[in-house]
Design a protein around this motif. Sequence first.
Motif, PDB file in Angstrom:
ATOM      1  N   MET A   8       0.867  -1.305  -0.107  1.00 11.17           N
ATOM      2  CA  MET A   8      -0.109  -0.063  -0.270  1.00 11.17           C
ATOM      3  C   MET A   8       0.989   1.164  -0.157  1.00 11.17           C
ATOM      4  N   ARG A   9       2.274   1.084   0.293  1.00 11.36           N
ATOM      5  CA  ARG A   9       3.130   2.484   0.454  1.00 11.36           C
ATOM      6  C   ARG A   9       2.591   3.263   1.605  1.00 11.36           C
ATOM      7  N   GLN A  10       2.048   2.929   2.322  1.00 13.97           N
ATOM      8  CA  GLN A  10       1.474   3.643   3.685  1.00 13.97           C
ATOM      9  C   GLN A  10       2.144   3.467   4.989  1.00 13.97           C
ATOM     10  N   PRO A  11       2.184   4.478   5.874  1.00  9.82           N
ATOM     11  CA  PRO A  11       2.622   4.182   7.151  1.00  9.82           C
ATOM     12  C   PRO A  11       2.039   3.457   8.076  1.00  9.82           C
ATOM     13  N   SER A  12       2.542   2.865   9.029  1.00  7.40           N
ATOM     14  CA  SER A  12       1.991   2.108  10.015  1.00  7.40           C
ATOM     15  C   SER A  12       1.657   2.737  11.378  1.00  7.40           C
ATOM     16  N   PHE A  13       0.339   2.405  11.859  1.00  4.73           N
ATOM     17  CA  PHE A  13       0.327   3.003  13.287  1.00  4.73           C
ATOM     18  C   PHE A  13       0.845   2.431  14.275  1.00  4.73           C
ATOM     19  N   PHE A  14       0.899   0.920  14.248  1.00  2.00           N
ATOM     20  CA  PHE A  14       1.663   0.104  15.254  1.00  2.00           C
ATOM     21  C   PHE A  14       1.945  -1.212  14.747  1.00  2.00           C
ATOM     22  N   SER A  15       3.160  -1.651  15.194  1.00  2.00           N
ATOM     23  CA  SER A  15       3.436  -3.281  14.913  1.00  2.00           C
ATOM     24  C   SER A  15       4.521  -3.394  15.736  1.00  2.00           C
ATOM     25  N   CYS A  16       4.925  -4.888  15.907  1.00  2.00           N
ATOM     26  CA  CYS A  16       5.824  -5.250  16.826  1.00  2.00           C
ATOM     27  C   CYS A  16       7.194  -4.881  15.976  1.00  2.00           C
ATOM     28  N   THR A  17       7.307  -5.067  14.690  1.00  2.00           N
ATOM     29  CA  THR A  17       8.580  -4.587  14.058  1.00  2.00           C
ATOM     30  C   THR A  17       8.887  -3.251  14.174  1.00  2.00           C
ATOM     31  N   GLN A  18       8.044  -2.283  14.296  1.00  2.00           N
ATOM     32  CA  GLN A  18       8.332  -0.922  14.639  1.00  2.00           C
ATOM     33  C   GLN A  18       9.177  -0.756  15.875  1.00  2.00           C
ATOM     34  N   GLY A  19       8.826  -1.773  16.589  1.00  2.00           N
ATOM     35  CA  GLY A  19       9.311  -1.660  18.116  1.00  2.00           C
ATOM     36  C   GLY A  19      11.016  -1.851  18.114  1.00  2.00           C
ATOM     37  N   ALA A  20      11.547  -1.944  17.007  1.00  2.00           N
ATOM     38  CA  ALA A  20      12.868  -1.871  16.621  1.00  2.00           C
ATOM     39  C   ALA A  20      13.563  -0.907  17.231  1.00  2.00           C
ATOM     40  N   GLY A  21      13.133   0.307  17.358  1.00  2.00           N
ATOM     41  CA  GLY A  21      13.713   1.327  17.499  1.00  2.00           C
ATOM     42  C   GLY A  21      13.539   1.992  19.051  1.00  2.00           C
ATOM     43  N   VAL A  22      12.935   1.005  19.941  1.00  2.00           N
ATOM     44  CA  VAL A  22      12.826   1.380  21.396  1.00  2.00           C
ATOM     45  C   VAL A  22      13.901   1.416  22.030  1.00  2.00           C
ATOM     46  N   MET A  23      15.073   0.822  21.803  1.00  2.00           N
ATOM     47  CA  MET A  23      16.152   0.912  22.448  1.00  2.00           C
ATOM     48  C   MET A  23      17.224   2.134  22.005  1.00  2.00           C
ATOM     49  N   PHE A  24      16.752   2.970  21.149  1.00  2.00           N
ATOM     50  CA  PHE A  24      17.594   3.904  20.607  1.00  2.00           C
ATOM     51  C   PHE A  24      16.885   5.287  20.845  1.00  2.00           C
ATOM     52  N   PHE A  25      15.516   5.127  21.064  1.00  2.00           N
ATOM     53  CA  PHE A  25      14.886   6.604  21.075  1.00  2.00           C
ATOM     54  C   PHE A  25      13.795   6.376  22.214  1.00  2.00           C
ATOM     55  N   ARG A  26      13.986   7.280  23.295  1.00  2.00           N
ATOM     56  CA  ARG A  26      13.058   7.150  24.556  1.00  2.00           C
ATOM     57  C   ARG A  26      11.516   7.512  24.072  1.00  2.00           C
ATOM     58  N   ASP A  27      11.408   8.356  23.155  1.00  2.00           N
ATOM     59  CA  ASP A  27      10.175   8.713  22.697  1.00  2.00           C
ATOM     60  C   ASP A  27       9.518   7.508  22.199  1.00  2.00           C
ATOM     61  N   THR A  28      10.377   6.889  21.341  1.00  2.00           N
ATOM     62  CA  THR A  28       9.695   5.712  20.444  1.00  2.00           C
ATOM     63  C   THR A  28       9.306   4.705  21.339  1.00  2.00           C
ATOM     64  N   ALA A  29       9.965   4.416  22.469  1.00  2.00           N
ATOM     65  CA  ALA A  29       9.640   3.501  23.445  1.00  2.00           C
ATOM     66  C   ALA A  29       8.419   3.581  24.142  1.00  2.00           C
ATOM     67  N   ILE A  30       8.210   5.015  24.732  1.00  2.00           N
ATOM     68  CA  ILE A  30       7.186   5.384  25.450  1.00  2.00           C
ATOM     69  C   ILE A  30       5.710   5.402  24.635  1.00  2.00           C
ATOM     70  N   VAL A  31       5.703   5.766  23.165  1.00  2.00           N
ATOM     71  CA  VAL A  31       4.571   5.655  22.456  1.00  2.00           C
ATOM     72  C   VAL A  31       4.330   4.359  22.173  1.00  2.00           C
ATOM     73  N   TYR A  32       5.149   3.444  21.588  1.00  2.00           N
ATOM     74  CA  TYR A  32       5.151   2.051  21.464  1.00  2.00           C
ATOM     75  C   TYR A  32       4.456   1.323  22.689  1.00  2.00           C
ATOM     76  N   ALA A  33       5.095   1.670  23.953  1.00  2.00           N
ATOM     77  CA  ALA A  33       4.411   0.814  25.055  1.00  2.00           C
ATOM     78  C   ALA A  33       3.003   1.234  25.240  1.00  2.00           C
ATOM     79  N   ARG A  34       2.744   2.372  24.925  1.00  2.00           N
ATOM     80  CA  ARG A  34       1.601   2.831  25.258  1.00  2.00           C
ATOM     81  C   ARG A  34       0.422   2.303  24.435  1.00  2.00           C
ATOM     82  N   ARG A  35       0.870   2.383  23.055  1.00  2.00           N
ATOM     83  CA  ARG A  35      -0.067   1.809  21.984  1.00  2.00           C
ATOM     84  C   ARG A  35      -0.297   0.139  22.033  1.00  2.00           C
ATOM     85  N   SER A  36       0.767  -0.199  22.627  1.00  2.00           N
ATOM     86  CA  SER A  36       0.762  -1.993  22.705  1.00  2.00           C
ATOM     87  C   SER A  36      -0.315  -2.088  23.904  1.00  2.00           C
ATOM     88  N   ARG A  37      -0.007  -1.510  25.008  1.00  2.00           N
ATOM     89  CA  ARG A  37      -1.060  -1.740  26.090  1.00  2.00           C
ATOM     90  C   ARG A  37      -2.383  -1.632  25.779  1.00  2.00           C
TER      91      ARG A  37
END
Length: 668
Positions: free
Chosen positions: A531-560
């Motif tokens: 579709m060539r579209q961005p994704s709102f959430f996926s496990c794959t996008q969590g690859a950046g959680v160890m590098f960027f704190r904001d990514t981690a916080i938003v990722y965890a909130r959406r996951s919960r």
Amino acid sequence: MLNKNTMRRNDGGMVQGKDALLGTTTGPNTPGQRLARIALLVSAVCALWLATRPYRGIVHDARLYLVQAQNALEPEKFGADLFFKYGSQDSFSVFSSLYSPAVEFFGPGGAHLLFWALGQAVWVASLSYMAVTLYNNRRLAIIAIAAVMSLSPFYGWGVLQYGEPFATPRIFVEAFSVLMISLIYQKRVLQAGGLLVAAFLLHPLMALPGLVFYLLLTVPFFRAILPLTVVGLVALVALALTGNDPFTRVLETYDPEWLEIVFERSPHAFIQDWAVQGAILGAMPLVALSFVTWRGDGGFRRIAAAGLIMGLVFLLISWIGGDLVSNVLILNLQLWRGLWMVALLGNFFAAYVVYLLPVNGRSRTFFIIAIVMNAIETQLGFLPLAATLVVVASGLAFWADQSLSGKVLRGIQLIGSVILAAATLFLIAEILFKSTSWDVFETLPDLARVATIFLAAFVLVSWPLPLRAGKGLCIALSVALIGWSLFIVDARDAKARYISSSEPPEAEVFEQIVGRNTYWEGGVDILWFKMRQPSFFSCTQGAGVMFFRDTAIVYARRSRVLKPLNTPGDLGGADALCFQRTQNLSETSIKPEQIRAACDALPKLDVMVLRTKVPDLPYKSWQPDFPVPPSGFDVTGPAGSDRRGDLGESDGLFYIYYCDEIREGIGK
């Protein structure tokens, strides 16, 4: 400087071909016979590589590097994607600059296939060059190539391997590093340094082991390496104090909230989480490198010692700085990834270890059996536990033969035999367990690949025996091996073929999600590459959680918020590293109020594409050209468990739900 290996035995005798392992390196020399010999050798190498690493499409980390190339082309579109919104590792590599033109010209599927083919070719060529450069016996070189391809390539937690069967910069960096070692062996230090620079430009983290090797093999330790280390540490601190990212991270530690998210999403980054499994995966390579360091000659000893030093230092820094201190830079560096070179070199030297062991000793027989068991367990998808046990038996046998006598010797020999018997029974149990889960028709391609692996490996290991079959038969076998391996190399499933195809996405589906924040259950690859579209959430996008704190916080909130839906794929699974679900869908289905709660809690979420039909909610459905697995999990085991046995059959549909309609109360 690295001295070339003389291939002497430990008893001082030069290699004269008396050892059956070495065989004869002479053969027919007419033009036609040389052609047959080269054709059979090349075809067997290519067949073994393609059979052990079939093409499965855009999978694993290939998705991350491909979407980074797409982001380079369309930053205004993908900039809102969770993987890019708060920062990306792409800024530290030139790979996307090389990859994105191919993506623009060939599309995501074609570009990935092209870079996959280039990566595999460069990797095999580099390995072959190292083998013929380091070994002065042709048969040992051929067996070393076969061992690297057949033995377990995994290291650490087991989620990464050398020679990956998909396109990332890692495979090119590995190839450059292997070729660098060969050039250093030939005293071509400047060319080796050029390859090291190219590796750093592609993937700085993966190139760090190559830097250590370059220094250990070309620079005197006390006169240069120690001063260079001190200068490097001073420069690191200076860059950190002057605010240069990523060096500033050496002054930072993870706060408890961020660290918990990183550990939940990426446990493989912590050595404490895979110490036992990593020890089993690394047992044979570590034993091989240790034995070559102890008993090897010339350049082999230096290379093996460099591998051990690099692996030990990187593991200690990762454990202390990451696991114990929680330093951001150390955890980001993931120095334990340097174990790829330990695994590769250990497998590369396996044949040399056999050569070094006493010709008629039990230790040699045991080690050969361990090699065979390792190859079998690897192809069956098991940890090489049986092989590790036999490696222990081989070590006991070598020690006993060298140091003991009488009843003590016989006692140790008996222990070794018992260990061998136990390992053999365990291997048989693994084979029987695997066979009970086989569906003959579904596993025929895998069985064909296994047969190809053993045929190609036999040709290589028994070299030059196959040449006695005659020129015509050799050429025929070469054509058969190449043709068959090309026939079975495409191991993509229907979904992977759909994503890789150049056909445009279905208009009725594309219109529902274009320009909207979409969560697609198990379909981040559909969103990104079809579709060539961005994704709102996926496990794959969590690859950046160890590098960027904001990514981690938003990722965890959406996951919960989303995990009560128990959706697989993007929230966990057999190959996913995500938070655990909270309910058993084998016992309860998704309720409308759960969907409403998720939409209310995530006001920026516009669309959910799920695999299950939720009663009393408006939806649109889509039936793709590939099978849609059932939604849900039997959540009775640890995170990552994926057992679908009691979940029933899928109706083959994706269901599209609109949060704006649900928030407005439509369907209540």
